[in-house]
Design a protein around this motif. Structure first.
Motif, PDB file in Angstrom:
ATOM      1  N   ARG A   1      19.893  -4.843  11.120  1.00  0.00           N
ATOM      2  CA  ARG A   1      19.364  -6.185  10.837  1.00  0.00           C
ATOM      3  C   ARG A   1      18.989  -6.891  12.131  1.00  0.00           C
ATOM      4  NH1 ARG A   1      23.213  -6.924   6.711  1.00  0.00           N
ATOM      5  NH2 ARG A   1      24.624  -7.910   8.186  1.00  0.00           N
ATOM      6  N   ALA A   2      19.887  -6.830  13.118  1.00  0.00           N
ATOM      7  CA  ALA A   2      19.616  -7.486  14.399  1.00  0.00           C
ATOM      8  C   ALA A   2      18.415  -6.851  15.098  1.00  0.00           C
ATOM      9  CB  ALA A   2      20.844  -7.396  15.301  1.00  0.00           C
ATOM     10  N   THR A   3      18.262  -5.535  14.962  1.00  0.00           N
ATOM     11  CA  THR A   3      17.134  -4.851  15.587  1.00  0.00           C
ATOM     12  C   THR A   3      15.820  -5.259  14.938  1.00  0.00           C
ATOM     13  OG1 THR A   3      18.546  -2.959  16.087  1.00  0.00           O
ATOM     14  CG2 THR A   3      16.170  -2.587  16.152  1.00  0.00           C
ATOM     15  N   ARG A   4      15.843  -5.406  13.616  1.00  0.00           N
ATOM     16  CA  ARG A   4      14.612  -5.732  12.896  1.00  0.00           C
ATOM     17  C   ARG A   4      14.305  -7.218  12.908  1.00  0.00           C
ATOM     18  NH1 ARG A   4      15.282  -2.802   7.160  1.00  0.00           N
ATOM     19  NH2 ARG A   4      13.117  -3.409   6.890  1.00  0.00           N
ATOM     20  N   PHE A   5      15.308  -8.081  13.184  1.00  0.00           N
ATOM     21  CA  PHE A   5      15.090  -9.520  13.171  1.00  0.00           C
ATOM     22  C   PHE A   5      14.038  -9.914  14.205  1.00  0.00           C
ATOM     23  CE2 PHE A   5      16.349 -13.587  15.303  1.00  0.00           C
ATOM     24  CZ  PHE A   5      15.737 -14.401  14.374  1.00  0.00           C
ATOM     25  N   GLY A   6      13.167 -10.812  13.805  1.00  0.00           N
ATOM     26  CA  GLY A   6      12.157 -11.323  14.713  1.00  0.00           C
ATOM     27  C   GLY A   6      10.897 -10.478  14.755  1.00  0.00           C
ATOM     28  N   ARG A   7      10.895  -9.329  14.071  1.00  0.00           N
ATOM     29  CA  ARG A   7       9.712  -8.483  14.072  1.00  0.00           C
ATOM     30  C   ARG A   7       8.838  -8.859  12.888  1.00  0.00           C
ATOM     31  NH1 ARG A   7      10.890  -3.791  17.288  1.00  0.00           N
ATOM     32  NH2 ARG A   7      13.011  -3.936  18.078  1.00  0.00           N
ATOM     33  N   ASP A   8       7.531  -8.937  13.127  1.00  0.00           N
ATOM     34  CA  ASP A   8       6.622  -9.411  12.092  1.00  0.00           C
ATOM     35  C   ASP A   8       6.330  -8.362  11.032  1.00  0.00           C
ATOM     36  OD1 ASP A   8       6.354 -11.913  13.193  1.00  0.00           O
ATOM     37  OD2 ASP A   8       4.778 -11.281  14.561  1.00  0.00           O
ATOM     38  N   GLY A   9       6.674  -7.146  11.278  1.00  0.00           N
ATOM     39  CA  GLY A   9       6.468  -6.081  10.306  1.00  0.00           C
ATOM     40  C   GLY A   9       7.484  -4.985  10.577  1.00  0.00           C
ATOM     41  N   GLU A  10       7.298  -3.859   9.948  1.00  0.00           N
ATOM     42  CA  GLU A  10       8.253  -2.772  10.129  1.00  0.00           C
ATOM     43  C   GLU A  10       7.554  -1.569  10.724  1.00  0.00           C
ATOM     44  OE1 GLU A  10      10.860  -1.672  11.108  1.00  0.00           O
ATOM     45  OE2 GLU A  10      12.114  -2.357   9.463  1.00  0.00           O
ATOM     46  N   SER A  11       8.278  -0.841  11.586  1.00  0.00           N
ATOM     47  CA  SER A  11       7.743   0.349  12.236  1.00  0.00           C
ATOM     48  C   SER A  11       8.315   1.583  11.559  1.00  0.00           C
ATOM     49  CB  SER A  11       8.120   0.343  13.722  1.00  0.00           C
ATOM     50  OG  SER A  11       9.525   0.441  13.854  1.00  0.00           O
ATOM     51  N   ALA A  12       7.744   2.749  11.898  1.00  0.00           N
ATOM     52  CA  ALA A  12       8.250   4.005  11.335  1.00  0.00           C
ATOM     53  C   ALA A  12       9.713   4.246  11.713  1.00  0.00           C
ATOM     54  CB  ALA A  12       7.360   5.167  11.783  1.00  0.00           C
ATOM     55  N   PRO A  13      10.118   4.073  13.000  1.00  0.00           N
ATOM     56  CA  PRO A  13      11.546   4.248  13.300  1.00  0.00           C
ATOM     57  C   PRO A  13      12.435   3.300  12.510  1.00  0.00           C
ATOM     58  CG  PRO A  13      10.270   4.249  15.328  1.00  0.00           C
ATOM     59  CD  PRO A  13       9.341   3.836  14.230  1.00  0.00           C
TER      60      PRO A  13
ATOM     61  N   ALA B   1       5.879  -2.857  -4.384  1.00  0.00           N
ATOM     62  CA  ALA B   1       6.813  -2.363  -3.366  1.00  0.00           C
ATOM     63  C   ALA B   1       6.411  -2.848  -1.982  1.00  0.00           C
ATOM     64  CB  ALA B   1       6.875  -0.837  -3.404  1.00  0.00           C
ATOM     65  N   ASP B   2       5.109  -2.867  -1.691  1.00  0.00           N
ATOM     66  CA  ASP B   2       4.635  -3.399  -0.409  1.00  0.00           C
ATOM     67  C   ASP B   2       5.064  -4.856  -0.241  1.00  0.00           C
ATOM     68  OD1 ASP B   2       3.426  -1.056   0.329  1.00  0.00           O
ATOM     69  OD2 ASP B   2       1.427  -1.642  -0.323  1.00  0.00           O
ATOM     70  N   ASN B   3       4.847  -5.658  -1.276  1.00  0.00           N
ATOM     71  CA  ASN B   3       5.154  -7.084  -1.191  1.00  0.00           C
ATOM     72  C   ASN B   3       6.645  -7.333  -1.031  1.00  0.00           C
ATOM     73  OD1 ASN B   3       2.500  -7.924  -1.376  1.00  0.00           O
ATOM     74  ND2 ASN B   3       2.536  -8.167  -3.593  1.00  0.00           N
ATOM     75  N   VAL B   4       7.464  -6.593  -1.752  1.00  0.00           N
ATOM     76  CA  VAL B   4       8.900  -6.836  -1.675  1.00  0.00           C
ATOM     77  C   VAL B   4       9.455  -6.387  -0.327  1.00  0.00           C
ATOM     78  CG1 VAL B   4       9.852  -4.675  -2.610  1.00  0.00           C
ATOM     79  CG2 VAL B   4      10.941  -6.845  -3.153  1.00  0.00           C
ATOM     80  N   GLU B   5       8.855  -5.358   0.296  1.00  0.00           N
ATOM     81  CA  GLU B   5       9.258  -4.970   1.645  1.00  0.00           C
ATOM     82  C   GLU B   5       8.894  -6.065   2.644  1.00  0.00           C
ATOM     83  OE1 GLU B   5      10.797  -2.391   2.884  1.00  0.00           O
ATOM     84  OE2 GLU B   5      10.826  -0.873   1.307  1.00  0.00           O
ATOM     85  N   ALA B   6       7.718  -6.669   2.474  1.00  0.00           N
ATOM     86  CA  ALA B   6       7.326  -7.772   3.354  1.00  0.00           C
ATOM     87  C   ALA B   6       8.279  -8.952   3.197  1.00  0.00           C
ATOM     88  CB  ALA B   6       5.886  -8.204   3.039  1.00  0.00           C
ATOM     89  N   ASP B   7       8.693  -9.232   1.969  1.00  0.00           N
ATOM     90  CA  ASP B   7       9.622 -10.338   1.742  1.00  0.00           C
ATOM     91  C   ASP B   7      10.961 -10.085   2.411  1.00  0.00           C
ATOM     92  OD1 ASP B   7       7.825 -11.780   0.243  1.00  0.00           O
ATOM     93  OD2 ASP B   7       8.417 -10.845  -1.640  1.00  0.00           O
TER      94      ASP B   7
ATOM     95  N   ARG C   1      22.737  -8.207  -0.164  1.00  0.00           N
ATOM     96  CA  ARG C   1      22.379  -7.804  -1.532  1.00  0.00           C
ATOM     97  C   ARG C   1      20.897  -7.474  -1.631  1.00  0.00           C
ATOM     98  NH1 ARG C   1      25.510 -11.565  -5.958  1.00  0.00           N
ATOM     99  NH2 ARG C   1      27.580 -11.523  -5.028  1.00  0.00           N
ATOM    100  N   TYR C   2      20.077  -8.324  -1.022  1.00  0.00           N
ATOM    101  CA  TYR C   2      18.639  -8.105  -1.117  1.00  0.00           C
ATOM    102  C   TYR C   2      18.252  -6.797  -0.439  1.00  0.00           C
ATOM    103  CZ  TYR C   2      13.756  -9.417  -1.500  1.00  0.00           C
ATOM    104  OH  TYR C   2      12.428  -9.443  -1.830  1.00  0.00           O
ATOM    105  N   TRP C   3      18.901  -6.509   0.675  1.00  0.00           N
ATOM    106  CA  TRP C   3      18.652  -5.240   1.384  1.00  0.00           C
ATOM    107  C   TRP C   3      18.922  -4.062   0.469  1.00  0.00           C
ATOM    108  CZ3 TRP C   3      18.612  -4.873   7.154  1.00  0.00           C
ATOM    109  CH2 TRP C   3      18.477  -3.563   7.596  1.00  0.00           C
ATOM    110  N   ARG C   4      20.073  -4.089  -0.215  1.00  0.00           N
ATOM    111  CA  ARG C   4      20.429  -2.980  -1.110  1.00  0.00           C
ATOM    112  C   ARG C   4      19.453  -2.895  -2.273  1.00  0.00           C
ATOM    113  NH1 ARG C   4      26.499  -3.747  -2.772  1.00  0.00           N
ATOM    114  NH2 ARG C   4      26.091  -1.778  -3.854  1.00  0.00           N
ATOM    115  N   LEU C   5      19.053  -4.046  -2.810  1.00  0.00           N
ATOM    116  CA  LEU C   5      18.125  -4.043  -3.939  1.00  0.00           C
ATOM    117  C   LEU C   5      16.775  -3.462  -3.541  1.00  0.00           C
ATOM    118  CD1 LEU C   5      19.012  -7.540  -5.418  1.00  0.00           C
ATOM    119  CD2 LEU C   5      19.250  -5.370  -6.632  1.00  0.00           C
ATOM    120  N   VAL C   6      16.263  -3.876  -2.380  1.00  0.00           N
ATOM    121  CA  VAL C   6      14.954  -3.380  -1.936  1.00  0.00           C
ATOM    122  C   VAL C   6      15.027  -1.893  -1.617  1.00  0.00           C
ATOM    123  CG1 VAL C   6      13.217  -3.551  -0.119  1.00  0.00           C
ATOM    124  CG2 VAL C   6      14.183  -5.623  -1.105  1.00  0.00           C
TER     125      VAL C   6
END
Length: 753
Positions: free
Chosen positions: A222-234, A594-600, A617-622
């Motif tokens: 979570r801390a690694t991904r925080f502040g990033r505008d999107g998601e990367s492959a790693p 699925a694209d939209n919920v990942e962005a959310d 909870r949201y992490w587990r649901l997505v």
């Protein structure tokens, strides 16, 4: 799903640093990228050119987010060329209002829409928008467009040399270590649970240790991904590895429960212990592969599980003849089932670990980590989405990315119209502020706005103090070194502190060659306030979105779309006439949802960087929703070879139960209520497993009954009805089991378990 009330925003957030190790390497790299060209330009008497090269290097350095070298080379090269082009375009357009405004709209719209291609593309789009505004605001008459083009190219090349040759970036190292620790802990638990004499208390301690490791992995990621505008492959691979570790832990805990009454295993207890030891070593090797790369050792475990399966098959045959121990068989059935689950999940994790370090992902692993659009109408194009299909699918107001791109372009264009039309001093900071703080959701835009305003005011005052006290150009260049190191080291942990140091860095870089310009710091503050007001107005007036209600709404849409996709796919397996015709619509709807919920999820991580119950909870649901989608794409692909001549007992009942469960989950999410108890999925799944085991046993008997052919080998029996039935049903059973696991995980997350 109950949510906790927000604690609100306060100015203390400007100085609060979240836990974690500062990215000192990144700070040093950015400092070198900026100050070395300035120092060379100063020494050569061409400070303006040095400043242009520094800006090119800074903007390309901001694009680098780590990952495989081949990907980084492609991204940095693209960013270098694109940024140089738009910088020169900004230099040219700055003189003509009628050209600058539509170009700003086009650049910002394209940059905002790039979010559909993932995190790296979204960063390229954001930086491209920023570079264009910097071109508009570059001191007039200092550079021609061709000069701006080649100087920015030189700056980008310098940043690439630093990033790829001198200062490799590993932003996911901490997350890799945390995820690897999960697999090591689960491996120890499995080996301990299978060892003779292990007490329930010992197994319980091992389980708690593994759960603690899993919690640490979630928090670190979570801390690694925080502040990033999107998601990367790693990031996607590590998220999938974390979810896989959770599944492995759940299966391992079930295995430990099945082994409490070890005496019922009889003569097979030793074999079970050996399989557990092999499984433990394999999971630990997966952990090593996650941490440092290299192959995972699964071969010995596969052989051990196969040997145990053969023993179970023989015992089943003996029991059917009335000669075997039915008690031992009953005890072994859940054990061998758990081992098979662990083996399948470990295989997927091993493939993911290889992909994390640049290896090829297998089809099963790709389904877990690729954006949902990677499969369109059941067609897979070399493992990647067709970019044109992904783009056209998002050219609709149903797409979060499209709404954001349109809002982003409109507001930035208004900002350019305002500052050029009114000839505001340093007016490009209006558009720059909008580009930096306007986000897809109102909540994160408000947070960014407050931090941006506070950081810019303090940063501008810091720039005034520096330029008032440091009288030489060399002194100014030296002061920029600690500004870059501190600012970019803290960027992952506090946006406000980064703005405080980034603001004077940009001011000094753009105007170090123009003494006296620092006196306009007050205008920068005013322009920042104007840009912040426009960004807030656009966020709340133009298709306003807040991530929290939107997150739930999009998740309801995603679960509902998956349910429709599930029904469309599974009716082909339950009733005659398997075909993929007519699946394109449900598939596309599920992919977009699925694209939209990942962005959310990414935006929710931005609004709540400290996590909490809602984010967990949201992490587990997505993650579970992604698993459902992945299983369905596999089942859709299998329809091409599925004959439909064999019926799988228990499958209709299982489909009915899963359909009811998915419908209730969507309803519970929409009504913000706890879900109803799950239907009896285990009984239907057991019927599927038992039938497949019977077919496997019959196939083994068929092979054994065939006389040996030339060379002592069994004669070819690969075209029998039993072989056809196994080919039809094996994948269906595996994916059905995965569907049950994912739906059960969603139910547990929503119920608060």
């Amino acid at each position: 799903m109950a949510t906790r009330p927000s604690r609100g925003l306060h100015w203390g957030a400007l100085f609060r640093v979240d836990p974690g190790r500062p990215a000192i390497g990144t700070g040093l790299r950015v400092a070198a990228a900026i100050t070395v060209p300035l120092a060379i330009g100063l020494g050569a008497g061409h400070l303006t050119m040095g400043a242009a090269i520094s800006l090119g290097a800074l903007n390309v350095a901001m694009v680098d987010s780590g990952g495989p070298e081949r990907t980084r080379v492609a991204v940095l090269s693209t960013a270098t060329v694109v940024n140089a082009g738009v910088f020169a375009l900004g230099i040219v357009a700055a003189h003509t209002l009628g050209l600058a405004v539509p170009l700003m709209f086009a650049v910002a719209f394209a940059g905002g829409l790039l979010t559909v291609y993932g995190r790296v593309a979204s960063i390229v789009g954001f930086v491209t928008t920023v570079v264009y505004t910097l071109g508009l605001g570059f001191p007039p008459g200092q550079l021609t467009a061709p000069e701006a083009l080649w100087l920015a190219l030189v700056g980008g090349a310098w940043a690439m040399i630093l990033a790829l040759g001198l200062w490799p970036l590993r932003p996911y190292a901490a997350a890799q270590n945390a995820v690897a620790a999960c697999y090591v802990a689960v491996g120890r638990m499995v080996a301990g649970a299978c060892a003779p004499g292990t007490s329930a208390a010992t197994t319980g301690r091992a389980s708690r240790s593994a759960r603690d490791a899993l919690g640490t992995a979630h928090a670190t990621l979570r801390a690694t991904r925080f502040g990033r505008d999107g998601e990367s492959a790693p990031g996607r691979i590590l998220a999938a590895l974390t979810e896989s570790a959770g599944v492995l832990l759940e299966v391992s805990e079930g295995l430990a429960e099945d082994l409490i009454d070890r005496g019922r295993l009889g003569s097979t207890a030793t074999l079970v212990r050996e399989v557990g030891e092999h499984m433990g070593r394999s999971l630990r090797s997966v952990g090593s592969a996650v941490r440092a790369g290299g192959p995972s050792d699964l071969t010995s475990t596969e052989a051990a599980v196969s040997d145990l399966s053969e023993v179970v098959g023989k015992l089943r045959a003996e029991v059917s003849r009335g000669a075997g121990d039915a008690t031992e068989l009953a005890a072994l059935r859940p054990v061998i089932s758990s081992f098979r689950h662990l083996m399948n999940e470990a295989g997927e994790a091993a493939a993911l670990a290889a992909g994390l370090h640049g290896g090829a992902l297998g089809p099963s692993a790709r389904r877990l980590v690729e954006p949902a659009g990677a499969v369109v109408d059941g067609t897979r194009r070399r493992g990647r989405a067709d970019p044109w299909v992904v783009l056209t699918r998002n050219l609709t107001f149903d797409s979060v990315a499209f709404r954001h791109a349109l809002r982003y372009a409109t507001v930035t264009a208004i900002g350019v119209l305002l500052f050029l039309g009114l000839d505001l001093p340093k007016g490009y900071w209006v558009a720059l502020t909008i580009a930096v703080i306007l986000k897809p959701f109102a909540g994160i835009t408000l947070q960014r706005t407050l931090l941006r305003i506070g950081g810019t005011i303090l940063g501008a005052l810091l720039a005034v103090a520096i330029t008032a006290s440091v009288r030489s150009d060399w002194g100014t260049v030296l002061v920029m070194v600690p500004l870059a190191i501190v600012g970019f080291s803290l960027q992952p942990f506090n946006y406000g502190l980064w703005v405080i140091f980034f603001t004077p860095l940009v001011i000094l870089t753009t105007e170090v060659a123009h003494p006296g310009q620092w006196t306009l710091a007050g205008w920068r503050i005013a322009d920042t306030l104007i840009g912040a007001a426009l960004a807030l107005a656009g966020s709340y007036l133009l298709w306003p979105e807040s991530s929290r209600p939107t997150a739930r709404r999009e998740l309801v849409t995603a679960v509902t779309a998956n349910r429709a996709y599930f029904c469309a796919v599974m009716r082909r397996y339950v009733w005659p006439g398997p075909t993929t015709e007519g699946l394109g619509g449900p598939h596309r709807a599920a992919a977009l949802a699925a694209d939209n919920v990942e962005a959310d999820l990414q935006q929710l991580l931005g609004e709540r960087p400290r996590g909490g119950d809602l984010v967990a909870r949201y992490w587990r649901l997505v993650g579970s929703n992604r698993g459902v989608y992945g299983a369905l794409t596999a089942l859709e692909s299998h329809l091409r070879t599925f004959t439909g001549r064999h019926r799988l007992p228990g499958l209709p009942e299982l489909c009915h139960g899963l359909d009811a469960a998915l419908g209730d989950l969507a309803s519970a999410l929409g009504a913000d209520r706890p879900p109803a108890p799950l239907p009896a999925l285990d009984a239907a799944l057991a019927a599927v497993r038992d039938h497949l085991a019977e077919v496997e046993l019959a196939r083994a008997g068929e092979r054994a009954a065939v006389p040996a052919g030339p060379g002592g080998r069994p004669a070819d029996t690969d075209c029998t009805p039993l072989v056809e039935e196994l080919r039809d049903e094996s994948l269906v059973a595996v994916e059905a089991e995965r569907l049950v696991r994912r739906v059960t995980a969603m139910h547990s997350a929503l119920a608060g378990g």
